[in-house]
Design a protein around this motif. Structure first.
Motif, PDB file in Angstrom:
ATOM      1  N   PRO A  99       0.807  -1.217   0.000  1.00  0.00           N
ATOM      2  CA  PRO A  99       0.000   0.000   0.000  1.00  0.00           C
ATOM      3  C   PRO A  99       0.847   1.277   0.000  1.00  0.00           C
ATOM      4  N   THR A 100       1.534   1.555  -1.092  1.00  0.00           N
ATOM      5  CA  THR A 100       2.335   2.764  -1.212  1.00  0.00           C
ATOM      6  C   THR A 100       1.661   3.796  -2.085  1.00  0.00           C
ATOM      7  N   PHE A 101       0.520   3.465  -2.628  1.00  0.00           N
ATOM      8  CA  PHE A 101      -0.187   4.373  -3.515  1.00  0.00           C
ATOM      9  C   PHE A 101      -1.411   4.902  -2.786  1.00  0.00           C
ATOM     10  N   ALA A 102      -1.494   6.202  -2.646  1.00  0.00           N
ATOM     11  CA  ALA A 102      -2.657   6.798  -1.995  1.00  0.00           C
ATOM     12  C   ALA A 102      -3.407   7.634  -3.021  1.00  0.00           C
ATOM     13  N   GLN A 103      -4.729   7.681  -2.887  1.00  0.00           N
ATOM     14  CA  GLN A 103      -5.546   8.490  -3.790  1.00  0.00           C
ATOM     15  C   GLN A 103      -5.176   9.961  -3.608  1.00  0.00           C
ATOM     16  N   ASN A 104      -5.185  10.406  -2.383  1.00  0.00           N
ATOM     17  CA  ASN A 104      -4.707  11.740  -2.032  1.00  0.00           C
ATOM     18  C   ASN A 104      -4.405  11.739  -0.548  1.00  0.00           C
ATOM     19  N   ASN A 105      -3.977  12.858  -0.023  1.00  0.00           N
ATOM     20  CA  ASN A 105      -3.537  12.886   1.372  1.00  0.00           C
ATOM     21  C   ASN A 105      -4.680  12.762   2.365  1.00  0.00           C
ATOM     22  N   THR A 106      -5.921  12.993   1.939  1.00  0.00           N
ATOM     23  CA  THR A 106      -7.040  12.937   2.874  1.00  0.00           C
ATOM     24  C   THR A 106      -7.647  11.546   2.977  1.00  0.00           C
ATOM     25  N   LYS A 107      -7.354  10.668   2.052  1.00  0.00           N
ATOM     26  CA  LYS A 107      -7.914   9.323   2.077  1.00  0.00           C
ATOM     27  C   LYS A 107      -6.892   8.335   2.598  1.00  0.00           C
ATOM     28  N   GLN A 108      -7.388   7.242   3.180  1.00  0.00           N
ATOM     29  CA  GLN A 108      -6.499   6.184   3.619  1.00  0.00           C
ATOM     30  C   GLN A 108      -5.938   5.457   2.411  1.00  0.00           C
ATOM     31  N   ARG A 109      -4.775   4.901   2.593  1.00  0.00           N
ATOM     32  CA  ARG A 109      -4.190   4.101   1.524  1.00  0.00           C
ATOM     33  C   ARG A 109      -4.999   2.833   1.335  1.00  0.00           C
ATOM     34  N   LYS A 110      -5.055   2.394   0.082  1.00  0.00           N
ATOM     35  CA  LYS A 110      -5.768   1.158  -0.209  1.00  0.00           C
ATOM     36  C   LYS A 110      -4.922  -0.027   0.235  1.00  0.00           C
ATOM     37  N   THR A 111      -5.612  -1.076   0.656  1.00  0.00           N
ATOM     38  CA  THR A 111      -4.892  -2.299   0.986  1.00  0.00           C
ATOM     39  C   THR A 111      -4.481  -2.986  -0.312  1.00  0.00           C
ATOM     40  N   ARG A 112      -3.608  -3.913  -0.194  1.00  0.00           N
ATOM     41  CA  ARG A 112      -3.158  -4.684  -1.346  1.00  0.00           C
ATOM     42  C   ARG A 112      -4.336  -5.375  -2.023  1.00  0.00           C
ATOM     43  N   GLU A 113      -5.211  -5.919  -1.223  1.00  0.00           N
ATOM     44  CA  GLU A 113      -6.385  -6.613  -1.756  1.00  0.00           C
ATOM     45  C   GLU A 113      -7.297  -5.660  -2.518  1.00  0.00           C
ATOM     46  N   MET A 129      -6.393  -2.893  -3.977  1.00  0.00           N
ATOM     47  CA  MET A 129      -5.710  -2.494  -5.216  1.00  0.00           C
ATOM     48  C   MET A 129      -5.853  -3.561  -6.291  1.00  0.00           C
ATOM     49  N   VAL A 130      -5.705  -4.814  -5.914  1.00  0.00           N
ATOM     50  CA  VAL A 130      -5.820  -5.893  -6.890  1.00  0.00           C
ATOM     51  C   VAL A 130      -7.247  -6.002  -7.393  1.00  0.00           C
ATOM     52  N   GLU A 131      -8.209  -5.836  -6.501  1.00  0.00           N
ATOM     53  CA  GLU A 131      -9.603  -5.884  -6.947  1.00  0.00           C
ATOM     54  C   GLU A 131      -9.901  -4.739  -7.914  1.00  0.00           C
ATOM     55  N   ALA A 132      -9.359  -3.556  -7.630  1.00  0.00           N
ATOM     56  CA  ALA A 132      -9.546  -2.421  -8.539  1.00  0.00           C
ATOM     57  C   ALA A 132      -8.888  -2.706  -9.895  1.00  0.00           C
ATOM     58  N   GLN A 133      -7.719  -3.318  -9.859  1.00  0.00           N
ATOM     59  CA  GLN A 133      -7.035  -3.684 -11.097  1.00  0.00           C
ATOM     60  C   GLN A 133      -7.875  -4.688 -11.889  1.00  0.00           C
ATOM     61  N   PHE A 135      -8.861 -13.648 -10.608  1.00  0.00           N
ATOM     62  CA  PHE A 135      -7.679 -12.777 -10.627  1.00  0.00           C
ATOM     63  C   PHE A 135      -7.188 -12.510  -9.198  1.00  0.00           C
ATOM     64  N   CYS A 136      -8.123 -12.221  -8.283  1.00  0.00           N
ATOM     65  CA  CYS A 136      -7.748 -11.956  -6.889  1.00  0.00           C
ATOM     66  C   CYS A 136      -7.172 -13.200  -6.210  1.00  0.00           C
ATOM     67  N   GLU A 137      -7.756 -14.367  -6.494  1.00  0.00           N
ATOM     68  CA  GLU A 137      -7.220 -15.619  -5.940  1.00  0.00           C
ATOM     69  C   GLU A 137      -5.792 -15.848  -6.420  1.00  0.00           C
ATOM     70  N   TYR A 138      -5.568 -15.601  -7.706  1.00  0.00           N
ATOM     71  CA  TYR A 138      -4.227 -15.759  -8.275  1.00  0.00           C
ATOM     72  C   TYR A 138      -3.222 -14.847  -7.553  1.00  0.00           C
ATOM     73  N   GLN A 139      -3.586 -13.584  -7.384  1.00  0.00           N
ATOM     74  CA  GLN A 139      -2.673 -12.650  -6.729  1.00  0.00           C
ATOM     75  C   GLN A 139      -2.373 -13.081  -5.295  1.00  0.00           C
ATOM     76  N   LYS A 140      -3.375 -13.565  -4.588  1.00  0.00           N
ATOM     77  CA  LYS A 140      -3.161 -14.019  -3.209  1.00  0.00           C
ATOM     78  C   LYS A 140      -2.175 -15.189  -3.177  1.00  0.00           C
ATOM     79  N   GLU A 141      -2.270 -16.083  -4.148  1.00  0.00           N
ATOM     80  CA  GLU A 141      -1.330 -17.205  -4.198  1.00  0.00           C
ATOM     81  C   GLU A 141       0.079 -16.726  -4.520  1.00  0.00           C
ATOM     82  N   GLN A 162       0.535  -3.824 -19.027  1.00  0.00           N
ATOM     83  CA  GLN A 162       0.504  -2.372 -19.199  1.00  0.00           C
ATOM     84  C   GLN A 162       0.277  -1.666 -17.866  1.00  0.00           C
ATOM     85  N   MET A 163      -0.625  -2.206 -17.061  1.00  0.00           N
ATOM     86  CA  MET A 163      -0.894  -1.613 -15.754  1.00  0.00           C
ATOM     87  C   MET A 163       0.321  -1.693 -14.847  1.00  0.00           C
TER      88      MET A 163
END
Length: 160
Positions: A20-34, A36-40, A62-68, A134-135
């Motif tokens: 979780p190093t990517f934040a939407q902006n300074n007022t929002k909490q950072r997204k969890t890894r899960e 982020m992957v779901e958004a992807q 896709f999410c199951e794959y990333q978790k593995e 690409q992402m």
């Protein structure tokens, strides 16, 4: 074979950088890894114009794959400090560990290729991998721009 290895290395890089190093902006909490992957996965499903049932199945798979992949842990970096040399035995051990890790990722890619094949066409699977790549490249560039590179200034995207 080189293409598969390069895909695996890009995937490993994405997983390593997807903490979780990517934040939407300074007022929002950072997204969890899960999150982020779901958004992807949602983004890819939208780009592919899947119907609702296919989108739901793709996102879940896709999410199951990333978790593995995460369960494998990050690829080990050489522990050699600057100015110190690595012994031949240590170098061989490190290379074998990297090969083993890459093989595990390849095995997962093959497993999930089989899962995707149950509900996607081969061309769709190919396009999914292309969009994923690409992402990952875009995220890597953004990360490099935010952190800056040694000896270089961060990339200024406001002028584009």
């Amino acid at each position: 074979m080189k293409r598969i290895i390069s895909y695996m290395l890009m995937l490993v890089a994405f997983v390593a950088f997807s903490t979780p190093t990517f934040a939407q902006n300074n007022t929002k909490q950072r997204k969890t890894r899960e999150q982020m992957v779901e958004a992807q996965a949602q983004h890819i499903a939208q780009k592919m114009a899947f119907d609702d049932a296919t989108s739901a199945r793709f996102i879940k798979t896709f999410c199951e794959y990333q978790k593995e992949v995460w369960a494998l842990g990050p690829r080990q970096r050489p522990q050699c400090k600057e100015g110190q040399s690595q012994s031949e035995a240590d170098a061989e051990k490190a290379m074998k560990e990297r090969f083993a890790h890459s093989q595990k990722i390849l095995n997962l890619r093959e497993k999930y290729y089989g899962e995707y094949s149950k509900f996607l066409t081969q061309k769709q699977i190919q396009r999914v991998y292309q969009l994923e790549r690409q992402m990952m490249q875009r995220l890597s560039k953004q990360r490099m721009g935010k952190q800056g590179r040694p000896g270089n200034k961060p990339i200024n995207r406001s002028n584009k």
